[in-house]
Enzyme design. Structure first.
Site, PDB file in Angstrom:
ATOM      1  N   GLY A  46      18.134 -12.528 -20.327  1.00  0.00           N
ATOM      2  CA  GLY A  46      17.576 -11.779 -21.445  1.00  0.00           C
ATOM      3  C   GLY A  46      16.240 -11.128 -21.238  1.00  0.00           C
ATOM      4  O   GLY A  46      15.949 -10.093 -21.824  1.00  0.00           O
ATOM      5  N   GLU A 108       9.832 -14.633 -21.298  1.00  0.00           N
ATOM      6  CA  GLU A 108      11.022 -14.903 -22.099  1.00  0.00           C
ATOM      7  C   GLU A 108      11.209 -13.784 -23.116  1.00  0.00           C
ATOM      8  O   GLU A 108      10.231 -13.212 -23.600  1.00  0.00           O
ATOM      9  CB  GLU A 108      10.872 -16.257 -22.802  1.00  0.00           C
ATOM     10  CG  GLU A 108      12.025 -16.662 -23.682  1.00  0.00           C
ATOM     11  CD  GLU A 108      13.341 -16.885 -22.949  1.00  0.00           C
ATOM     12  OE1 GLU A 108      13.880 -15.908 -22.376  1.00  0.00           O
ATOM     13  OE2 GLU A 108      13.852 -18.011 -22.989  1.00  0.00           O
ATOM     14  N   ASP A 109      12.456 -13.499 -23.424  1.00  0.00           N
ATOM     15  CA  ASP A 109      12.749 -12.462 -24.411  1.00  0.00           C
ATOM     16  C   ASP A 109      12.458 -12.947 -25.823  1.00  0.00           C
ATOM     17  O   ASP A 109      11.802 -12.272 -26.604  1.00  0.00           O
ATOM     18  CB  ASP A 109      14.192 -11.966 -24.292  1.00  0.00           C
ATOM     19  CG  ASP A 109      15.224 -13.085 -24.307  1.00  0.00           C
ATOM     20  OD1 ASP A 109      14.858 -14.281 -24.427  1.00  0.00           O
ATOM     21  OD2 ASP A 109      16.429 -12.772 -24.186  1.00  0.00           O
ATOM     22  N   ASP A 112      13.315 -19.328 -29.848  1.00  0.00           N
ATOM     23  CA  ASP A 112      14.104 -19.714 -31.015  1.00  0.00           C
ATOM     24  C   ASP A 112      13.768 -21.173 -31.330  1.00  0.00           C
ATOM     25  O   ASP A 112      12.753 -21.465 -31.932  1.00  0.00           O
ATOM     26  CB  ASP A 112      15.585 -19.498 -30.689  1.00  0.00           C
ATOM     27  CG  ASP A 112      16.494 -19.549 -31.889  1.00  0.00           C
ATOM     28  OD1 ASP A 112      16.176 -20.234 -32.878  1.00  0.00           O
ATOM     29  OD2 ASP A 112      17.548 -18.906 -31.855  1.00  0.00           O
ATOM     30  N   PHE A 161      20.081 -12.752 -36.025  1.00  0.00           N
ATOM     31  CA  PHE A 161      20.573 -12.726 -34.649  1.00  0.00           C
ATOM     32  C   PHE A 161      20.262 -11.363 -34.049  1.00  0.00           C
ATOM     33  O   PHE A 161      20.709 -10.335 -34.532  1.00  0.00           O
ATOM     34  CB  PHE A 161      22.072 -13.022 -34.572  1.00  0.00           C
ATOM     35  CG  PHE A 161      22.494 -13.335 -33.172  1.00  0.00           C
ATOM     36  CD1 PHE A 161      22.298 -14.597 -32.644  1.00  0.00           C
ATOM     37  CD2 PHE A 161      23.049 -12.354 -32.366  1.00  0.00           C
ATOM     38  CE1 PHE A 161      22.646 -14.885 -31.332  1.00  0.00           C
ATOM     39  CE2 PHE A 161      23.409 -12.633 -31.057  1.00  0.00           C
ATOM     40  CZ  PHE A 161      23.216 -13.906 -30.539  1.00  0.00           C
ATOM     41  N   ASP A 168      21.334 -10.487 -25.746  1.00  0.00           N
ATOM     42  CA  ASP A 168      22.773 -10.246 -25.833  1.00  0.00           C
ATOM     43  C   ASP A 168      23.458 -11.130 -26.858  1.00  0.00           C
ATOM     44  O   ASP A 168      22.889 -12.099 -27.359  1.00  0.00           O
ATOM     45  CB  ASP A 168      23.418 -10.512 -24.471  1.00  0.00           C
ATOM     46  CG  ASP A 168      23.573 -12.004 -24.191  1.00  0.00           C
ATOM     47  OD1 ASP A 168      24.710 -12.458 -23.966  1.00  0.00           O
ATOM     48  OD2 ASP A 168      22.561 -12.733 -24.195  1.00  0.00           O
ATOM     49  N   ARG A 174      23.158  -5.929 -24.347  1.00  0.00           N
ATOM     50  CA  ARG A 174      21.901  -6.047 -23.606  1.00  0.00           C
ATOM     51  C   ARG A 174      21.216  -4.710 -23.358  1.00  0.00           C
ATOM     52  O   ARG A 174      20.003  -4.630 -23.316  1.00  0.00           O
ATOM     53  CB  ARG A 174      22.137  -6.674 -22.225  1.00  0.00           C
ATOM     54  CG  ARG A 174      22.191  -8.136 -22.219  1.00  0.00           C
ATOM     55  CD  ARG A 174      22.140  -8.655 -20.775  1.00  0.00           C
ATOM     56  NE  ARG A 174      22.759  -9.947 -20.688  1.00  0.00           N
ATOM     57  CZ  ARG A 174      22.198 -11.073 -21.090  1.00  0.00           C
ATOM     58  NH1 ARG A 174      20.995 -11.056 -21.607  1.00  0.00           N
ATOM     59  NH2 ARG A 174      22.835 -12.209 -20.983  1.00  0.00           N
TER      60      ARG A 174
END
Length: 188
Positions: A46, A108-109, A112, A161, A168, A174
């Site tokens: 990601g 990191e993308d 969460d 989300f 993705d 993506r």
């Protein structure tokens, strides 16, 4: 900073504002790592687009000799929710010493639950890194299951989300050139 939303054709898209983030973050990162042996480690898959943009911005800010590496984590599979079990793959290296004595910046993308980055930061630290910090483009603080804060964060986002710009759903979406909220009917 909250990322602005724009509704278009029933898809909520975060309009290109993440590019405004890079000039501020790369200056902070360059200041913090000036004169240090920095290796930027992208969390696959990601973070690859964000990492590419970020490392180019860091080079333009005056740190062109930054090293690049990757680590892989998995916790979603084909689901829209993390399963909590974090798998770590050091990306083919038989030696974890490649990070020993270096300052590691994990890219990191999205954060969460915090489980993945807690596990990854611990794995990298156990390899002998002098320091481990995290930069994340997006942060869903409302979903945190463990205490974890990134050192550099682009945008706080709502509990939706998200796909695009490297993120993705089941290996799709993506390559969208923007970040968007995936409609629930796409993964329900």
């Amino acid at each position: 900073m909250a990322m602005p939303l724009n509704k278009t054709n029933g898809v909520t898209a975060f309009v290109d504002s993440f590019h405004q983030y890079l000039p501020h973050r790369n200056r902070d990162i360059c200041r913090d790592y000036q004169g240090k042996d920095l290796i930027v480690v992208g969390v696959l898959k990601g973070a690859f687009i964000f990492m590419s943009d970020l490392t180019r911005a860091i080079a333009e800010e005056g740190m062109p000799s930054v090293r690049i590496d990757f680590i892989r984590a998995s916790s979603y599979g084909s689901s829209s929710v993390s399963n909590g079990a974090v798998g770590v793959d050091m990306c083919g290296s038989s030696s974890d010493s490649r990070w020993a004595g270096r300052h590691v910046l994990l890219v990191e993308d999205i954060i969460d639950s915090g489980n993945t980055l807690c596990r990854l930061a611990g794995a990298v630290a156990s390899c002998g890194a002098d320091s481990v910090k995290v930069v994340a483009l997006l942060d869903k603080k409302g979903r945190r299951q463990v205490e974890f804060e990134a050192d550099y964060v682009g945008f706080d986002i709502p509990d939706k989300f998200i796909v695009g710009y490297g993120l993705d759903f089941d290996e799709t979406y993506r390559c969208l050139p923007y970040v968007a909220v995936l409609r629930p009917e796409a993964y329900a």
